[in-house]
Scaffold this motif. Sequence first.
Motif, PDB file in Angstrom:
ATOM      1  N   GLU A  92     -62.559   9.955  72.062  1.00 51.62           N
ATOM      2  CA  GLU A  92     -63.777  10.408  72.767  1.00 51.62           C
ATOM      3  C   GLU A  92     -63.649   9.863  74.216  1.00 51.62           C
ATOM      4  OE1 GLU A  92     -67.486   7.976  71.760  1.00 51.62           O
ATOM      5  OE2 GLU A  92     -68.042  10.043  71.185  1.00 51.62           O
ATOM      6  N   VAL A  93     -63.967  10.752  75.063  1.00 58.29           N
ATOM      7  CA  VAL A  93     -63.815  10.653  76.487  1.00 58.29           C
ATOM      8  C   VAL A  93     -65.283  10.545  77.188  1.00 58.29           C
ATOM      9  CG1 VAL A  93     -62.952  11.628  78.665  1.00 58.29           C
ATOM     10  CG2 VAL A  93     -61.675  11.778  76.634  1.00 58.29           C
ATOM     11  N   LEU A  94     -66.255  11.129  76.681  1.00 57.78           N
ATOM     12  CA  LEU A  94     -67.409  11.001  77.163  1.00 57.78           C
ATOM     13  C   LEU A  94     -68.364  10.031  76.315  1.00 57.78           C
ATOM     14  CD1 LEU A  94     -68.449  14.550  78.842  1.00 57.78           C
ATOM     15  CD2 LEU A  94     -67.177  12.511  80.008  1.00 57.78           C
ATOM     16  N   ASP A 140     -64.699  20.290  91.727  1.00 63.50           N
ATOM     17  CA  ASP A 140     -63.941  19.231  91.443  1.00 63.50           C
ATOM     18  C   ASP A 140     -63.030  18.618  92.457  1.00 63.50           C
ATOM     19  OD1 ASP A 140     -63.140  17.194  89.778  1.00 63.50           O
ATOM     20  OD2 ASP A 140     -62.261  18.575  87.957  1.00 63.50           O
ATOM     21  N   GLU A 141     -63.101  17.776  92.926  1.00 66.54           N
ATOM     22  CA  GLU A 141     -62.491  17.264  94.066  1.00 66.54           C
ATOM     23  C   GLU A 141     -62.133  18.188  95.021  1.00 66.54           C
ATOM     24  OE1 GLU A 141     -60.985  14.170  93.909  1.00 66.54           O
ATOM     25  OE2 GLU A 141     -61.539  13.459  91.835  1.00 66.54           O
ATOM     26  N   LEU A 142     -63.121  18.510  95.751  1.00 63.33           N
ATOM     27  CA  LEU A 142     -62.854  19.368  96.818  1.00 63.33           C
ATOM     28  C   LEU A 142     -61.926  18.784  98.022  1.00 63.33           C
ATOM     29  CD1 LEU A 142     -64.358  22.228  97.438  1.00 63.33           C
ATOM     30  CD2 LEU A 142     -66.107  20.817  98.767  1.00 63.33           C
ATOM     31  N   GLU A 147     -66.076  13.478  92.896  1.00 64.33           N
ATOM     32  CA  GLU A 147     -65.110  13.279  93.995  1.00 64.33           C
ATOM     33  C   GLU A 147     -64.814  11.798  94.050  1.00 64.33           C
ATOM     34  OE1 GLU A 147     -63.122  13.696  96.599  1.00 64.33           O
ATOM     35  OE2 GLU A 147     -64.260  15.453  97.057  1.00 64.33           O
ATOM     36  N   GLN A 148     -63.460  11.798  94.164  1.00 63.83           N
ATOM     37  CA  GLN A 148     -63.137  10.463  94.031  1.00 63.83           C
ATOM     38  C   GLN A 148     -63.072   9.779  95.691  1.00 63.83           C
ATOM     39  OE1 GLN A 148     -59.470   8.627  92.211  1.00 63.83           O
ATOM     40  NE2 GLN A 148     -59.218  10.764  91.639  1.00 63.83           N
ATOM     41  N   PHE A 149     -63.256  10.639  96.587  1.00 56.75           N
ATOM     42  CA  PHE A 149     -63.185  10.175  98.038  1.00 56.75           C
ATOM     43  C   PHE A 149     -64.616  10.229  98.443  1.00 56.75           C
ATOM     44  CE2 PHE A 149     -62.316  12.189 102.551  1.00 56.75           C
ATOM     45  CZ  PHE A 149     -61.851  11.045 103.113  1.00 56.75           C
ATOM     46  N   PRO A 190     -63.493   5.880  89.588  1.00 54.51           N
ATOM     47  CA  PRO A 190     -62.261   5.911  89.501  1.00 54.51           C
ATOM     48  C   PRO A 190     -61.728   7.047  88.557  1.00 54.51           C
ATOM     49  CG  PRO A 190     -62.982   4.010  88.592  1.00 54.51           C
ATOM     50  CD  PRO A 190     -64.187   4.837  89.075  1.00 54.51           C
ATOM     51  N   ASN A 191     -60.336   7.418  88.768  1.00 56.58           N
ATOM     52  CA  ASN A 191     -59.572   8.171  88.009  1.00 56.58           C
ATOM     53  C   ASN A 191     -59.690   7.885  86.551  1.00 56.58           C
ATOM     54  OD1 ASN A 191     -57.698  10.190  88.329  1.00 56.58           O
ATOM     55  ND2 ASN A 191     -56.736   8.674  89.785  1.00 56.58           N
ATOM     56  N   GLY A 192     -59.983   8.876  85.699  1.00 55.59           N
ATOM     57  CA  GLY A 192     -60.104   9.068  84.315  1.00 55.59           C
ATOM     58  C   GLY A 192     -61.324   8.416  83.756  1.00 55.59           C
ATOM     59  N   GLY A 193     -62.453   8.355  84.656  1.00 59.24           N
ATOM     60  CA  GLY A 193     -63.670   8.071  84.212  1.00 59.24           C
ATOM     61  C   GLY A 193     -64.463   8.848  83.423  1.00 59.24           C
ATOM     62  N   GLY A 194     -63.839  10.185  83.509  1.00 63.97           N
ATOM     63  CA  GLY A 194     -64.421  11.435  82.688  1.00 63.97           C
ATOM     64  C   GLY A 194     -65.269  12.457  83.904  1.00 63.97           C
ATOM     65  N   LYS A 195     -64.846  12.254  84.983  1.00 61.68           N
ATOM     66  CA  LYS A 195     -65.846  13.268  86.010  1.00 61.68           C
ATOM     67  C   LYS A 195     -65.254  14.606  85.596  1.00 61.68           C
ATOM     68  CE  LYS A 195     -64.038  11.393  89.485  1.00 61.68           C
ATOM     69  NZ  LYS A 195     -63.185  10.520  89.212  1.00 61.68           N
ATOM     70  N   THR A 196     -64.000  14.830  85.555  1.00 67.88           N
ATOM     71  CA  THR A 196     -63.716  16.149  85.339  1.00 67.88           C
ATOM     72  C   THR A 196     -64.166  16.611  83.746  1.00 67.88           C
ATOM     73  OG1 THR A 196     -61.682  16.018  86.583  1.00 67.88           O
ATOM     74  CG2 THR A 196     -61.791  17.759  85.072  1.00 67.88           C
ATOM     75  N   THR A 197     -64.067  15.874  83.001  1.00 73.06           N
ATOM     76  CA  THR A 197     -64.622  16.242  81.751  1.00 73.06           C
ATOM     77  C   THR A 197     -66.138  16.584  81.568  1.00 73.06           C
ATOM     78  OG1 THR A 197     -62.969  14.805  80.745  1.00 73.06           O
ATOM     79  CG2 THR A 197     -64.518  15.416  79.328  1.00 73.06           C
ATOM     80  N   THR A 198     -66.861  15.743  82.322  1.00 71.34           N
ATOM     81  CA  THR A 198     -68.148  16.219  82.773  1.00 71.34           C
ATOM     82  C   THR A 198     -68.676  17.609  83.198  1.00 71.34           C
ATOM     83  OG1 THR A 198     -68.698  13.783  82.689  1.00 71.34           O
ATOM     84  CG2 THR A 198     -70.327  15.400  83.730  1.00 71.34           C
ATOM     85  N   ALA A 251     -64.943  14.923  73.345  1.00 70.72           N
ATOM     86  CA  ALA A 251     -63.760  14.205  72.657  1.00 70.72           C
ATOM     87  C   ALA A 251     -62.583  15.206  72.903  1.00 70.72           C
ATOM     88  CB  ALA A 251     -63.709  13.773  71.448  1.00 70.72           C
ATOM     89  N   TYR A 252     -61.661  14.702  73.092  1.00 74.95           N
ATOM     90  CA  TYR A 252     -60.246  15.486  72.734  1.00 74.95           C
ATOM     91  C   TYR A 252     -59.689  15.168  71.805  1.00 74.95           C
ATOM     92  CZ  TYR A 252     -60.713  16.432  78.171  1.00 74.95           C
ATOM     93  OH  TYR A 252     -61.112  17.009  79.252  1.00 74.95           O
ATOM     94  N   GLY A 253     -59.579  15.808  70.748  1.00 76.59           N
ATOM     95  CA  GLY A 253     -59.138  15.527  69.476  1.00 76.59           C
ATOM     96  C   GLY A 253     -59.974  14.210  69.032  1.00 76.59           C
TER      97      GLY A 253
HETATM   98  P1  ATP Z   1     -59.599  12.692  87.625  1.00 74.85           P
HETATM   99  O1  ATP Z   1     -60.133  12.428  88.824  1.00 74.85           O
HETATM  100  O2  ATP Z   1     -58.089  12.054  87.568  1.00 74.85           O
HETATM  101  O3  ATP Z   1     -59.796  14.098  86.842  1.00 74.85           O
HETATM  102  P2  ATP Z   1     -61.560  11.876  85.933  1.00 74.85           P
HETATM  103  O4  ATP Z   1     -62.869  10.997  85.940  1.00 74.85           O
HETATM  104  O5  ATP Z   1     -62.184  13.345  86.385  1.00 74.85           O
HETATM  105  O6  ATP Z   1     -60.427  11.845  86.533  1.00 74.85           O
HETATM  106  P3  ATP Z   1     -61.104  12.918  83.296  1.00 74.85           P
HETATM  107  O7  ATP Z   1     -60.054  13.987  83.783  1.00 74.85           O
HETATM  108  O8  ATP Z   1     -62.556  13.583  82.876  1.00 74.85           O
HETATM  109  O9  ATP Z   1     -61.297  11.851  84.150  1.00 74.85           O
HETATM  110  O10 ATP Z   1     -60.548  12.182  82.085  1.00 74.85           O
HETATM  111  C1  ATP Z   1     -61.221  11.294  81.349  1.00 74.85           C
HETATM  112  C2  ATP Z   1     -60.307  10.571  80.193  1.00 74.85           C
HETATM  113  O11 ATP Z   1     -59.766  11.748  79.347  1.00 74.85           O
HETATM  114  C3  ATP Z   1     -58.912  10.164  80.856  1.00 74.85           C
HETATM  115  O12 ATP Z   1     -58.617   9.119  80.064  1.00 74.85           O
HETATM  116  C4  ATP Z   1     -57.774  11.210  80.342  1.00 74.85           C
HETATM  117  O13 ATP Z   1     -56.353  10.955  80.193  1.00 74.85           O
HETATM  118  C5  ATP Z   1     -58.398  11.952  79.128  1.00 74.85           C
HETATM  119  N1  ATP Z   1     -58.285  13.325  79.057  1.00 74.85           N
HETATM  120  C6  ATP Z   1     -58.215  14.324  80.021  1.00 74.85           C
HETATM  121  N2  ATP Z   1     -57.994  15.509  79.706  1.00 74.85           N
HETATM  122  C7  ATP Z   1     -57.258  15.258  78.459  1.00 74.85           C
HETATM  123  C8  ATP Z   1     -56.651  16.260  77.593  1.00 74.85           C
HETATM  124  N3  ATP Z   1     -56.863  17.488  77.533  1.00 74.85           N
HETATM  125  N4  ATP Z   1     -56.298  15.607  76.304  1.00 74.85           N
HETATM  126  C9  ATP Z   1     -56.617  14.123  76.215  1.00 74.85           C
HETATM  127  N5  ATP Z   1     -56.964  13.482  76.925  1.00 74.85           N
HETATM  128  C10 ATP Z   1     -57.486  13.790  78.104  1.00 74.85           C
END
Ligand code: ATP
Length: 234
Positions: free
Chosen positions: A20-22, A161-163, A193-195, A40-48, A15-17
């Motif tokens: 909860e993102v994952l 991440d997103e090469l 990767e989104q692409f 898609p965007n925002g699914g949580g790939k980068t956070t993973t 979670a970010y604060g």
């Molecule tokens: P992208 O390809 O855009 O990075 P993603 O699938 O990798 O998309 P994440 O970047 O993991 O998704 O983001 C997942 C969710 O967490 C999104 O809703 C995003 O807004 C939120 N989020 C990401 N970083 C933060 C942060 N530093 N603080 C609060 N929320 C965040």
Amino acid sequence: AHPEPLLELVGVRAAYGPIEVLRGVDLALYPGTVVALLGPNGGGKTTTLKVCSGIMPVSAGEFRLAGRCVNGVDASELARLGICTIPEGRGVFANLTVRENLWVATGTGASLKDLEAAAYERFPILGKRRHQIAGSMSGGEQQMLALSRALGTAPTVLLLDELSMGLAPRVVTEMYDIVGQLVEEGLSILVAEQFARAVLPIATSAALMLQGRVVRSGDPQEIDRELSTSYLGG
Ligand code: ATP
């Protein structure tokens, strides 16, 4: 007998604060394979990927490396254990030259001479540009530099991440050809990767991430079909 996963997430939450993102991510990376993390965007790939590199704490579930729980192990220790990340946006120092960028990577033990030799052998164009400021190079060249820096640490796991971001389609194909070679050389790679089209030809398996969970995983072509039909309406 099946080998055990090199890197594994089991029911991982993060979670970010208060947000909860994952929300229970299950994912396995086997030795010598490429897992494409799609969605898609925002699914949580980068956070993973941030969890896997140790910069995002796990609030529940388990992050395992070679079967051992590494929840709470910090990023520098994970790097020492062989996990290396190329973040979105490449992770090169834009205002330093190619050579200086490689020099920064010597902090991990390799000599500049060896790093340069390896980088210029793999990417001859970098040799020609060794005194050029990284920020003035093309996106593909910067990505080659980022990969060279990463490989200088002799990683066992690469997190990408997103090469493809900001690269022309032809360059994306070139970069993923290189990623395919790295796997043949023994690396294990998790790539967000989104692409999807770019990474599928070299992916061993794919995982589809939606709203903080891996909702499907398996054969890359099958996942791609689902992506283009049901989830994104394409
Ligand atoms: P992208 O390809 O855009 O990075 P993603 O699938 O990798 O998309 P994440 O970047 O993991 O998704 O983001 C997942 C969710 O967490 C999104 O809703 C995003 O807004 C939120 N989020 C990401 N970083 C933060 C942060 N530093 N603080 C609060 N929320 C965040």
